[in-house]
Design a protein around this motif. Structure first.
Motif, short mmCIF file in Angstrom:
data_model
loop_
_atom_site.label_atom_id
_atom_site.label_comp_id
_atom_site.label_asym_id
_atom_site.label_seq_id
_atom_site.Cartn_x
_atom_site.Cartn_y
_atom_site.Cartn_z
N VAL A 1 14.83 -8.77 -2.55
CA VAL A 1 13.69 -8.74 -3.49
C VAL A 1 12.39 -8.84 -2.72
O VAL A 1 11.42 -8.11 -2.99
N ALA A 2 12.33 -9.74 -1.74
CA ALA A 2 11.11 -9.91 -0.95
C ALA A 2 10.78 -8.65 -0.15
O ALA A 2 9.61 -8.26 -0.06
N VAL A 3 11.81 -8.01 0.39
CA VAL A 3 11.60 -6.79 1.16
C VAL A 3 11.02 -5.69 0.29
O VAL A 3 10.27 -4.83 0.76
N PHE A 4 11.31 -5.71 -1.00
CA PHE A 4 10.74 -4.72 -1.90
C PHE A 4 9.33 -5.12 -2.36
O PHE A 4 8.41 -4.31 -2.35
N TYR A 5 9.16 -6.38 -2.78
CA TYR A 5 7.91 -6.78 -3.41
C TYR A 5 6.77 -7.04 -2.42
O TYR A 5 5.61 -6.78 -2.76
N ILE A 6 7.03 -7.53 -1.24
CA ILE A 6 5.94 -7.83 -0.31
C ILE A 6 5.18 -6.56 0.09
O ILE A 6 3.95 -6.53 0.01
N PRO A 7 5.86 -5.47 0.48
CA PRO A 7 5.10 -4.25 0.76
C PRO A 7 4.40 -3.68 -0.49
O PRO A 7 3.30 -3.14 -0.38
N LEU A 8 5.03 -3.81 -1.65
CA LEU A 8 4.42 -3.32 -2.89
C LEU A 8 3.12 -4.06 -3.19
O LEU A 8 2.09 -3.44 -3.48
N ILE A 9 3.16 -5.36 -3.11
CA ILE A 9 1.95 -6.16 -3.38
C ILE A 9 0.89 -5.88 -2.32
O ILE A 9 -0.29 -5.74 -2.64
N HIS B 1 -4.99 -1.03 -1.57
CA HIS B 1 -5.55 0.08 -2.35
C HIS B 1 -6.71 -0.39 -3.23
O HIS B 1 -7.71 0.30 -3.37
N ARG B 2 -6.56 -1.58 -3.80
CA ARG B 2 -7.58 -2.08 -4.72
C ARG B 2 -8.79 -2.67 -4.00
O ARG B 2 -9.93 -2.42 -4.38
N PHE B 3 -8.55 -3.46 -2.97
CA PHE B 3 -9.64 -4.21 -2.35
C PHE B 3 -9.97 -3.74 -0.93
O PHE B 3 -10.90 -4.26 -0.33
N GLY B 4 -9.26 -2.78 -0.40
CA GLY B 4 -9.47 -2.36 0.98
C GLY B 4 -10.33 -1.13 1.14
O GLY B 4 -10.04 -0.27 1.96
N LYS B 5 -11.40 -1.05 0.35
CA LYS B 5 -12.26 0.13 0.42
C LYS B 5 -12.92 0.29 1.78
O LYS B 5 -13.23 1.38 2.21
N TRP B 6 -13.15 -0.83 2.47
CA TRP B 6 -13.80 -0.78 3.77
C TRP B 6 -12.80 -0.83 4.91
O TRP B 6 -13.19 -0.81 6.07
N ALA B 7 -11.53 -0.89 4.59
CA ALA B 7 -10.51 -0.89 5.63
C ALA B 7 -10.40 0.50 6.23
O ALA B 7 -10.62 1.50 5.54
N PRO B 8 -10.06 0.59 7.50
CA PRO B 8 -9.89 1.91 8.11
C PRO B 8 -8.76 2.69 7.43
O PRO B 8 -7.82 2.09 6.89
N PRO B 9 -8.83 4.00 7.45
CA PRO B 9 -7.80 4.81 6.78
C PRO B 9 -6.39 4.55 7.30
O PRO B 9 -5.43 4.65 6.55
N TYR B 10 -6.26 4.23 8.59
CA TYR B 10 -4.92 4.00 9.12
C TYR B 10 -4.25 2.78 8.51
O TYR B 10 -3.03 2.70 8.46
N VAL B 11 -5.03 1.82 8.00
CA VAL B 11 -4.45 0.65 7.34
C VAL B 11 -3.76 1.09 6.04
O VAL B 11 -2.63 0.68 5.76
N HIS B 12 -4.42 1.94 5.28
CA HIS B 12 -3.82 2.46 4.04
C HIS B 12 -2.54 3.24 4.36
O HIS B 12 -1.53 3.07 3.68
N THR B 13 -2.61 4.06 5.39
CA THR B 13 -1.44 4.85 5.77
C THR B 13 -0.30 3.96 6.25
O THR B 13 0.86 4.16 5.88
N LEU B 14 -0.61 2.98 7.06
CA LEU B 14 0.40 2.07 7.59
C LEU B 14 1.09 1.29 6.47
O LEU B 14 2.33 1.20 6.42
N ILE B 15 0.31 0.74 5.54
CA ILE B 15 0.89 -0.03 4.43
C ILE B 15 1.71 0.88 3.51
O ILE B 15 2.79 0.51 3.05
N ALA B 16 1.21 2.09 3.24
CA ALA B 16 1.95 3.02 2.39
C ALA B 16 3.28 3.41 3.03
O ALA B 16 4.32 3.45 2.36
N ASN B 17 3.26 3.68 4.33
CA ASN B 17 4.51 4.01 5.01
C ASN B 17 5.46 2.82 5.06
O ASN B 17 6.67 3.00 4.93
N ALA B 18 4.92 1.63 5.24
CA ALA B 18 5.76 0.43 5.22
C ALA B 18 6.43 0.27 3.86
O ALA B 18 7.62 -0.05 3.77
N TYR B 19 5.68 0.52 2.79
CA TYR B 19 6.24 0.41 1.44
C TYR B 19 7.35 1.44 1.22
O TYR B 19 8.35 1.16 0.56
#
Length: 130
Positions: A64-72, A78-96
């Protein structure tokens, strides 16, 4: 949404509310379920059976944790990382997308004695020659 030339705060609020409601309701049900499971496992008289019950619970909690931690994490980035570099979004999405399907079989197969012996034999062949 940026190209719509309208106020998108309502859409963002509805999306965030849906995410929090869904994750909140899931979390409450998961926590209550595990509390009931722990209560029942603790009522088992045999220590061996209690250990087996807790072992099963631990692997389920891990899955359950392996599913929910990347999802959260993905939702918050996505919601609060507007100033994060694009690779952070890509890295988290791929991890999910990659971590849950990769880790779930590993989590459940660690408990299987035959699989553990085979992995040990592959990783350390001299340990099984005795």
């Amino acid at each position: 949404m940026k190209l719509s030339c309208t106020d998108t705060r309502i859409n963002s609020a509805v999306g965030l509310t849906a995410l929090i409601t869904t994750a909140g309701v899931d979390s409450i049900f998961i926590i209550v379920s595990y509390l009931l499971i722990i209560k029942i496992v603790l009522s088992i008289a045999s220590p061996e059976e209690r250990k087996k019950g807790f072992s099963t619970c631990i692997s389920h909690i891990g899955a359950v944790a392996v599913f929910y931690i990347p999802l959260i994490s993905l939702s918050f980035v996505h919601r609060f990382g507007k100033w994060a570099p694009p690779y952070v979004h890509t890295l988290i999405a791929n991890a999910y997308l990659l971590i849950p399907p990769i880790m779930s079989p590993i989590i459940y197969s660690v408990k299987t004695k035959q699989i553990c012996k085979a992995v040990i034999k592959i990783l350390h062949p001299s340990a099984t020659k005795n």
